[in-house]
Scaffold this motif. Structure first.
Motif, PDB file in Angstrom:
ATOM      1  N   ALA A 292     -44.240 -29.848  91.176  1.00  0.00           N
ATOM      2  CA  ALA A 292     -45.231 -28.883  90.683  1.00  0.00           C
ATOM      3  C   ALA A 292     -45.953 -28.272  91.888  1.00  0.00           C
ATOM      4  O   ALA A 292     -46.595 -28.976  92.667  1.00  0.00           O
ATOM      5  CB  ALA A 292     -46.220 -29.574  89.758  1.00  0.00           C
ATOM      6  N   LEU A 293     -45.800 -26.960  92.042  1.00  0.00           N
ATOM      7  CA  LEU A 293     -46.364 -26.264  93.189  1.00  0.00           C
ATOM      8  C   LEU A 293     -47.386 -25.253  92.675  1.00  0.00           C
ATOM      9  O   LEU A 293     -47.235 -24.733  91.564  1.00  0.00           O
ATOM     10  CB  LEU A 293     -45.269 -25.516  93.956  1.00  0.00           C
ATOM     11  N   SER A 294     -48.396 -24.985  93.465  1.00  0.00           N
ATOM     12  CA  SER A 294     -49.357 -23.985  93.015  1.00  0.00           C
ATOM     13  C   SER A 294     -49.992 -23.286  94.203  1.00  0.00           C
ATOM     14  O   SER A 294     -50.081 -23.840  95.303  1.00  0.00           O
ATOM     15  CB  SER A 294     -50.443 -24.627  92.148  1.00  0.00           C
ATOM     16  N   ARG A 295     -50.390 -22.058  93.931  1.00  0.00           N
ATOM     17  CA  ARG A 295     -51.111 -21.273  94.933  1.00  0.00           C
ATOM     18  C   ARG A 295     -52.437 -20.869  94.331  1.00  0.00           C
ATOM     19  O   ARG A 295     -52.494 -20.382  93.199  1.00  0.00           O
ATOM     20  CB  ARG A 295     -50.308 -20.039  95.343  1.00  0.00           C
ATOM     21  N   SER A 296     -53.507 -21.088  95.083  1.00  0.00           N
ATOM     22  CA  SER A 296     -54.830 -20.703  94.603  1.00  0.00           C
ATOM     23  C   SER A 296     -55.559 -19.960  95.714  1.00  0.00           C
ATOM     24  O   SER A 296     -55.118 -19.936  96.868  1.00  0.00           O
ATOM     25  CB  SER A 296     -55.614 -21.940  94.171  1.00  0.00           C
ATOM     26  N   ARG A 297     -56.657 -19.381  95.306  1.00  0.00           N
ATOM     27  CA  ARG A 297     -57.450 -18.587  96.248  1.00  0.00           C
ATOM     28  C   ARG A 297     -58.894 -19.023  96.092  1.00  0.00           C
ATOM     29  O   ARG A 297     -59.355 -19.272  94.985  1.00  0.00           O
ATOM     30  CB  ARG A 297     -57.294 -17.120  95.861  1.00  0.00           C
ATOM     31  N   ARG A 298     -59.600 -19.147  97.215  1.00  0.00           N
ATOM     32  CA  ARG A 298     -61.029 -19.470  97.116  1.00  0.00           C
ATOM     33  C   ARG A 298     -61.806 -18.641  98.127  1.00  0.00           C
ATOM     34  O   ARG A 298     -61.244 -18.141  99.096  1.00  0.00           O
ATOM     35  CB  ARG A 298     -61.281 -20.964  97.308  1.00  0.00           C
ATOM     36  N   TRP A 299     -63.115 -18.517  97.853  1.00  0.00           N
ATOM     37  CA  TRP A 299     -63.983 -17.819  98.796  1.00  0.00           C
ATOM     38  C   TRP A 299     -63.843 -18.458 100.169  1.00  0.00           C
ATOM     39  O   TRP A 299     -63.841 -19.671 100.318  1.00  0.00           O
ATOM     40  CB  TRP A 299     -65.455 -17.945  98.384  1.00  0.00           C
ATOM     41  N   ASP A 300     -63.770 -17.631 101.167  1.00  0.00           N
ATOM     42  CA  ASP A 300     -63.819 -18.120 102.539  1.00  0.00           C
ATOM     43  C   ASP A 300     -65.052 -17.500 103.181  1.00  0.00           C
ATOM     44  O   ASP A 300     -65.729 -16.682 102.559  1.00  0.00           O
ATOM     45  CB  ASP A 300     -62.536 -17.750 103.290  1.00  0.00           C
ATOM     46  N   SER A 301     -65.328 -17.879 104.395  1.00  0.00           N
ATOM     47  CA  SER A 301     -66.496 -17.341 105.079  1.00  0.00           C
ATOM     48  C   SER A 301     -66.147 -17.137 106.544  1.00  0.00           C
ATOM     49  O   SER A 301     -65.475 -17.976 107.152  1.00  0.00           O
ATOM     50  CB  SER A 301     -67.666 -18.324 104.963  1.00  0.00           C
ATOM     51  N   CYS A 302     -66.636 -16.012 107.104  1.00  0.00           N
ATOM     52  CA  CYS A 302     -66.396 -15.746 108.530  1.00  0.00           C
ATOM     53  C   CYS A 302     -67.177 -16.724 109.403  1.00  0.00           C
ATOM     54  O   CYS A 302     -67.082 -16.655 110.628  1.00  0.00           O
ATOM     55  CB  CYS A 302     -66.731 -14.299 108.867  1.00  0.00           C
ATOM     56  N   PHE A 303     -67.950 -17.622 108.793  1.00  0.00           N
ATOM     57  CA  PHE A 303     -68.680 -18.637 109.565  1.00  0.00           C
ATOM     58  C   PHE A 303     -67.884 -19.927 109.759  1.00  0.00           C
ATOM     59  O   PHE A 303     -68.367 -20.852 110.391  1.00  0.00           O
ATOM     60  CB  PHE A 303     -70.037 -18.923 108.909  1.00  0.00           C
TER      61      PHE A 303
END
Lengths: 372, 260
Positions: A292-303
């Motif tokens: 079972a494979l998955s791709r997700s996205r989350r907020w990142d920060s330039c900090f």
């Protein structure tokens, strides 16, 4: 009040409640301000009873407190702790998942949202922020586009700016001029309050028709106008100057960046609360079976260090470089990229910075030393 | 990890610790069968009294090194392990027992034991990486079972684990919590602490205790300035930084600034 809006009407709190009912009947998820955990949060509303009736917010650099008002205003505060960003551009979302079998690999996109969303109490600065994120994400991001597809906006003109607000100097508020279905101005001279209402869309007109309303009097319109004038004149902060790009570009090696880096925690609170910051990272995972494979996205920060990580290391290893990147992107390179400033003057980055770093103060310091 | 024909062998080792981190493995309840299907749990005294001797593809190591015997034993574990992953604050920073590093161990043993001469212990509690090479350090007091499962899945797939090293604030804000420091005036180590726990304490309106150790770009000097303005004195700050990750270099340096 600007002339593009048609005639003004007045509704009372009961009428306002009917407006929420009308939206609910049409399948809208209703989201607006409510008191939660010692702050005003934007969350699901069951009715006008969930609104922050009689509450206001005291905001200063690194400081936020709820305070009691001496009336029963429903919108007698400046802005909530989090912006509406999370409803269109969520902190985390699944993009696709896949199943790997010995002979096959099947991937499936996560379904897009089909939820109708009504936002209640949206300030001018928030509306500007949504327009800015639209410019960045609408064409590029189908998930964002799906969430923005069916949105009804009940804007509320801001008559209670906080100590960290500076929307007036960003030309983003306090008056709502575009990007809404219905706009209210709360008149706290009456208690319980009444609302001067204008509509801008067919859906807004339909909503107004469905609820009890009457024509606004000259006095009511004058009171609404003066409340907005008062707000514009009582911004806690001001962004100095108009064209900030040349100033920032001239000062890329200014010693002030070192000073702010000594204070900056590189914690990313500013980018999380900013209603326009849109950067994300993508994460791929697999389960224990490896099937079972998955791709997700989350907020990142330039900090963070990972944000600028390329082969061999981070392009911006120091906090100095990261703060400079954040501020110059907001105020100087964002206009080049997207045609507007990346800042709307909501003041959240100032309030919610644990050490109270103030973007207007930092910019003023660059300008003052640079001119000297 | 190359399983070859047989499943990779897993060993779980305990050094100076409370067992909480290795029990996090058992907390992965819905996935225990998947775990057993993917790995041969060959040595795990908390689970089975039937140790298999030999070599292990993966050793999970809990606890710090606090005795001369353990300093020897960890070398033997390393020799028998292809991959070595440390679990938790003890194994990655020395744990709460590293408070001894700030004092003379003899005074402690004399105060606690009737016959301190029989106590064989080191003057310091140190992380595993001080003694042997470590392939991955998983933070937390205790570790987060989901992160542990992610590390195991990543090792099995031969990919880097998704374990961000940014601040707890990023996680806390993502979850939509109200900042307990800014809105509540509470002492919170979130801005200098690594994410991973799920912001449990702020969710219950408490400041972060720093269980996951310093975040990658921690600036505790600046945070301490704010905490001082909120009313904390030097003793408060010293204690705040001296808990489960007292000997993590960034926290240690900050607590020493506030020591008398």
């Amino acid at each position: 009040m600007s002339s593009q809006m048609n005639s003004a009407h007045v509704i009372d709190v009961t009428g306002f409640n009917h407006l929420l009912g009308w939206l609910g009947e049409r399948g809208y998820r209703i989201v607006g301000p409510t008191v939660r955990d010692g702050a005003i949060a934007y969350d699901d509303l069951a009715g006008a009873g969930d609104l922050p009736r009689g509450w206001t917010d005291e905001q200063a650099p690194g400081h936020y407190r709820l305070r009691r008002r001496n009336d029963t205003a429903l919108f007698g505060y400046a802005v909530g702790a989090h912006s509406y960003k999370r409803f269109f551009h969520p902190p985390w979302e699944a993009l696709w998942h896949a199943r790997r079998e010995p002979e096959t690999l099947q991937a499936q996109d996560e379904p897009s949202s089909t939820q109708r969303l009504a936002l209640i109490g949206v300030r001018a600065c928030e509306i500007r922020a949504i327009a800015i994120q639209d410019r960045v994400l609408l064409e590029r991001d189908p998930q964002y586009r799906a969430r923005r597809a069916e949105v009804f906006i009940v804007a509320v003109n801001c008559t209670t700016p906080s100590g960290t607000c500076f929307c007036a100097s960003m030309q983003a508020g306090p008056q709502v001029s575009t990007g809404f279905d219905v706009v209210l101005t709360e008149l706290c001279s009456a208690d319980p309050p009444v609302f001067v209402v204008r509509v801008a869309t067919a859906a807004g007109r339909e909503a107004l028709t469905a609820i009890t309303h009457r024509a606004a009097t000259e006095t009511e319109m004058a009171v609404a106008e003066s409340a907005l004038r008062y707000a514009a004149e009582h911004m806690g902060r001001q962004m100095p100057g108009a064209d900030l790009a040349p100033l920032l570009r001239r000062n890329l090696e200014h010693p002030r960046w070192n000073a702010v880096a000594e204070r900056c925690l590189a914690c990313g609170n500013c980018t999380a609360v900013c209603p326009t910051c849109f950067c994300t990272t993508v994460e791929d995972t697999s389960d224990l079976s490896g099937r079972a494979l998955s791709r997700s996205r989350r907020w990142d920060s330039c900090f963070t260090a990972e944000f600028s990580y390329v082969h061999g290391g981070s392009v911006r290893p120091s906090t100095r470089a990261r703060y400079r990147q954040w501020m110059t992107h907001k105020l100087a390179t964002w206009p080049e990229q997207f045609g507007t400033s990346g800042c709307v003057g909501c003041g959240r980055c100032i309030t919610w910075c644990p050490v109270g770093i103030d973007i207007t103060e930092e910019l003023a310091a660059l300008g003052a030393d640079s001119a000297a | 990890m190359d399983p070859g024909r047989r499943k990779p062998r897993l060993a779980v080792w305990k050094f100076a610790s409370c067992d909480g981190c290795q029990l996090s493995l058992l907390e992965c309840e819905p996935d225990l069968l998947a775990l057993a299907a993917a790995l041969d749990v060959a040595f795990f005294p908390e689970v089975s009294d039937r140790p298999i001797r030999g070599r292990y593809e993966l050793s999970l190591v809990e606890g710090s090194i606090s005795t001369p015997e353990d300093a020897e034993r960890i070398r033997a574990v390393r020799r028998r392990s292809r991959h070595l992953v440390t679990l938790g604050a003890c194994a990655t920073a020395g744990g709460i027992q590293a408070l001894r590093n700030f004092a003379a161990i003899r005074e402690f043993t004399a105060a606690v034991y009737a016959q301190p001469a029989y106590i064989g212990t080191l003057g310091t509690s140190t992380p595993i990486a001080t003694h042997v090479a470590v392939d991955f350090e998983l933070r937390g007091c205790p570790v987060n079972p989901r992160q542990l499962q992610e590390v195991l899945s990543a090792l099995l797939a031969g990919r880097p684990p998704v374990v961000p090293r940014h601040s707890l604030c990023s996680e806390c804000k993502s979850l939509g919590h109200t900042c307990v420091l800014v809105a509540g005036g509470q002492a919170c180590l979130g801005p200098v602490t690594q994410a991973g726990c799920g912001a449990i304490c702020p969710a219950y309106r408490r400041g972060c205790y720093g269980c996951f150790g310093p975040q990658q770009s921690a600036n505790p000097v600046s945070l301490s300035g704010t905490l001082t303005a909120l009313g904390l004195n030097r003793q408060d700050l010293l204690r705040l930084y001296r808990t489960f990750n007292a000997a993590a270099p960034v926290f240690r340096a900050e607590s020493e600034r506030h020591a008398q």
